[in-house]
Design a protein around this motif. Sequence first.
Motif, PDB file in Angstrom:
ATOM      1  N   GLY A   1      32.730  29.746  33.079  1.00  0.00           N
ATOM      2  CA  GLY A   1      33.783  30.301  32.250  1.00  0.00           C
ATOM      3  C   GLY A   1      33.263  30.995  31.014  1.00  0.00           C
TER       4      GLY A   1
ATOM      5  N   VAL B   1      32.058  33.825  29.330  1.00  0.00           N
ATOM      6  CA  VAL B   1      31.975  35.262  29.566  1.00  0.00           C
ATOM      7  C   VAL B   1      32.223  36.008  28.288  1.00  0.00           C
ATOM      8  N   SER B   2      32.002  37.297  28.384  1.00  0.00           N
ATOM      9  CA  SER B   2      32.274  38.115  27.215  1.00  0.00           C
ATOM     10  C   SER B   2      33.752  37.987  26.842  1.00  0.00           C
TER      11      SER B   2
ATOM     12  N   ARG C   1      37.604  38.739  25.320  1.00  0.00           N
ATOM     13  CA  ARG C   1      38.584  39.797  25.577  1.00  0.00           C
ATOM     14  C   ARG C   1      38.353  40.975  24.631  1.00  0.00           C
TER      15      ARG C   1
ATOM     16  N   ARG D   1      32.743  54.096  32.502  1.00  0.00           N
ATOM     17  CA  ARG D   1      34.019  53.547  32.992  1.00  0.00           C
ATOM     18  C   ARG D   1      33.781  52.520  34.109  1.00  0.00           C
ATOM     19  N   ARG D   2      32.808  52.801  34.978  1.00  0.00           N
ATOM     20  CA  ARG D   2      32.535  51.833  36.057  1.00  0.00           C
ATOM     21  C   ARG D   2      31.956  50.533  35.490  1.00  0.00           C
ATOM     22  N   ALA D   3      31.060  50.686  34.529  1.00  0.00           N
ATOM     23  CA  ALA D   3      30.450  49.482  33.959  1.00  0.00           C
ATOM     24  C   ALA D   3      31.492  48.676  33.179  1.00  0.00           C
TER      25      ALA D   3
ATOM     26  N   PHE E   1      34.183  47.401  33.779  1.00  0.00           N
ATOM     27  CA  PHE E   1      35.095  46.926  34.824  1.00  0.00           C
ATOM     28  C   PHE E   1      35.927  45.804  34.219  1.00  0.00           C
ATOM     29  N   LEU E   2      37.101  46.168  33.795  1.00  0.00           N
ATOM     30  CA  LEU E   2      37.912  45.238  33.011  1.00  0.00           C
ATOM     31  C   LEU E   2      39.033  44.650  33.844  1.00  0.00           C
ATOM     32  N   PRO E   3      39.330  43.379  33.617  1.00  0.00           N
ATOM     33  CA  PRO E   3      40.458  42.799  34.355  1.00  0.00           C
ATOM     34  C   PRO E   3      41.782  43.319  33.823  1.00  0.00           C
ATOM     35  N   GLY E   4      42.752  43.419  34.709  1.00  0.00           N
ATOM     36  CA  GLY E   4      44.107  43.703  34.264  1.00  0.00           C
ATOM     37  C   GLY E   4      44.714  42.433  33.697  1.00  0.00           C
ATOM     38  N   PRO E   5      45.918  42.515  33.170  1.00  0.00           N
ATOM     39  CA  PRO E   5      46.543  41.307  32.622  1.00  0.00           C
ATOM     40  C   PRO E   5      46.854  40.307  33.736  1.00  0.00           C
ATOM     41  N   PRO E   6      46.884  39.020  33.406  1.00  0.00           N
ATOM     42  CA  PRO E   6      47.259  38.034  34.431  1.00  0.00           C
ATOM     43  C   PRO E   6      48.638  38.366  34.991  1.00  0.00           C
ATOM     44  N   ALA E   7      48.811  38.129  36.279  1.00  0.00           N
ATOM     45  CA  ALA E   7      50.082  38.473  36.924  1.00  0.00           C
ATOM     46  C   ALA E   7      50.798  37.205  37.376  1.00  0.00           C
ATOM     47  N   ASP E   8      52.116  37.320  37.524  1.00  0.00           N
ATOM     48  CA  ASP E   8      52.901  36.177  38.008  1.00  0.00           C
ATOM     49  C   ASP E   8      52.529  35.855  39.453  1.00  0.00           C
TER      50      ASP E   8
END
Lengths: 294, 480
Positions: free
Chosen positions: A3, A5-6, A8, A77-79, A81-88
């Motif tokens: 867990g 990680v860099s 947010r 942009r490829r590097a 690689f960011l997560p989107g917001p958590p989804a329901d």
Amino acid sequence: MNGSVSSRQAAETAGGMPVSELDAHWQELLTVALLGTDRRDPPSPLVGPVGDVVTDAVRHEPSARMLADVATCAAVRRAAFLPGPPADRLAPPAHDPRPICPPEAVTTWRDLTDHWPVLVDEWVLTVLHRGWRLPADVTVALLADSGRDPVRRARVVRAAGPVAEWVLDHLPSLRTGGVAGGGSGGGRRVDRATPSDAEVLSLPPLVVPPDLEPLLAADALTFSRRLLPGFHEGRFGASHRPVLVHLFARCRVEVLPVAAEGLAAVDPSSPSSGLAHVLADLVRARTRLHTTLA
Amino acid sequence: MTDRWSVEQVMAVAPSPSTFAAAEPLADPGRWTGLGADRRSAWGRCRGSGREPYETLVDHVGVGWRCSCPSRKLPCKHAIALLLLWSREAVPDATPPPAVAEWAARRAGRSDGASPPDTPVSPVSPDPAASPASDHASDPDRRSDPDHASDPDRTDPAGPSDHEHERARDERVARMREGLVELDRWLEDRMRTGLADPSLAHYATWDELAARLVDARAGALANRVRRLAGLVGASPDWHDRVLAELGVLHLVAQAGLRVPDLPGDLADAVAATTGWQVRQADVLAGVPETDHWVVAGRSDTREDRIEVRRVWLWGRASGRWAMVLSFAAYRQSLDASLEVGTAVHADLFRYPGGSLRALVGERRDEPERPAAPDPLEVVAACDAVGRAVAAEPWLERLAVTVLAAPTVADGRWVLTDHSGSLPLVGERGTLGALLAASLGETVPITVEWTPHGVMPLTIHLPDRALDVGPRADTSFVAAG
């Protein structure tokens, strides 16, 4: 579980600049790229580390500067690689208390699908009748294979339980799958929406000539006396194969051990020995079908 | 016996994809007579359109060919077919006929200064069918070692054979540089004329560039260009995808032109990305990484006329990923020895530059099952991918295992957990299996990152692994 990680905060920057600014610049590059630098000048490079790389490219033709900018932005942009917001989460399907059928049965199903698709209907019905449940991968493959055949589809849905309808609700494209398949010869290409229980819970008939039909219900002794001499005497050839496949695929399960023994005993010099070998493989596959789902 | 070539290597020496395609039907032992092979060469007579069969010889060590057919292509389809047969072990071992032995000995004498032990020495004489350039520039069995690849100007004192070797390597480097310069010029032209240029919709536009890259021995880049051609018009946002990939190709071309100036590992990575190949024997001579390697996922893709299988391995002790490739042409089988969801205690040999690509060496025990990599949170998975892509921006795929649930966000399928979400790509069957197996809950899933999203490969259930990765068309490949 890792867990660490860099943060947010890092996710909001890429190449030392805000991601939103990088995305906006990329859109400008894309617009110019569509038209070409012969028609429109490339945008000025970004100010900051990304732009410095482009400026350092020391080439002055618009197309070369554009290419350097595109390459740099694409890499950043490829590097980034960011997560989107958590989804329901999805609401889960209703619980199904039946156990999932054993892995050996799934192996047998794969084998049948590859080599003896004529037995797949029987495999699904056996799963259903013996109180097993289809595993996930098999469910989806059978839903896709059942295509527009509502009887097969209904059988798969029953064998898979609530999860099948749940998957179909979320992936409607699976409702209108490809060509109906999963069996040979017995395919019922019907378009009615709601098949009856009798249709769903019974094996589709296969074409067997009237004079051989009594063998479908015959006991082992009758079956072997009537059929096996034909192999020993070399009376069966390739042209008989479809009918015999149907017969061995639908004869009583109790007949299978005797049939296997009889087919194995066919003299290799008999002209029918090749066909006997093929049918023996079918008999073994059908036997495995039942033993792995016992 | 000399290492047999892989289909990929045979494909790499074909002058064009069409020659390779024309050779495939000829790679049938029934069309040949007098087939034979020894440690240096393979030979046979192929029935063609002429009255007499064509006499075909290939030198699989020194890399050369001769054929009596009238084709001006070098190597011709008959030579490619003979190499394919030999690579499939369909050519019996035999003693070469005198003419073959003489040809092989001439070539051996010229390229090595010595003959292989099983070929008689004969006076060296010029062989018009195999020029030195064609002998060496296309030399997959003399794959330069990584030091050479990263140092084409090396001037070590060397004997005659070393000198010859260096000259061949320098020629190859020069050819590749020409190819990279041409690629970059082509990319600039695309920037100039724009992505709306109708010629981009024609496959020939890309195929011609790919063919020139093959000529320049930049086979990996040629394949990449062909894959890029497949993106044109394939999705509503294809312009975005194609532009990004053109940019990455520019990076590779520029990096390839600067290989001598790059640090060792990066130079090796760039060399491999451009298509500089390394002999398996050289890889297997390296230092092994011994670990319990979890076979985490499998993914098959068709590239031109070759089916490519990637098997992703994860080291239980090291936590490092590796990838094992196998290739199959029509009716060949892919390697099925690594079963998804198992762990093998084995030596692994990486290609130069700390590459993801690796070969499996000695296996020490029976596979354990079930086995799965330690999963990451979504944000940690992004971090791992980002670090790898930052180091090598030309990476196209990377495996990672996440503990996440499939769901829909803004009309798109994603994998989600409390830390974020990842966009999913894949066929409906794959998504369906993922849904049915997870029931919408979090499960460990090995995915393959691509620039367009992550593709589910394996769903790791407590008692087994569901291998849901894209699978080769069974009408194309033979059962493994």
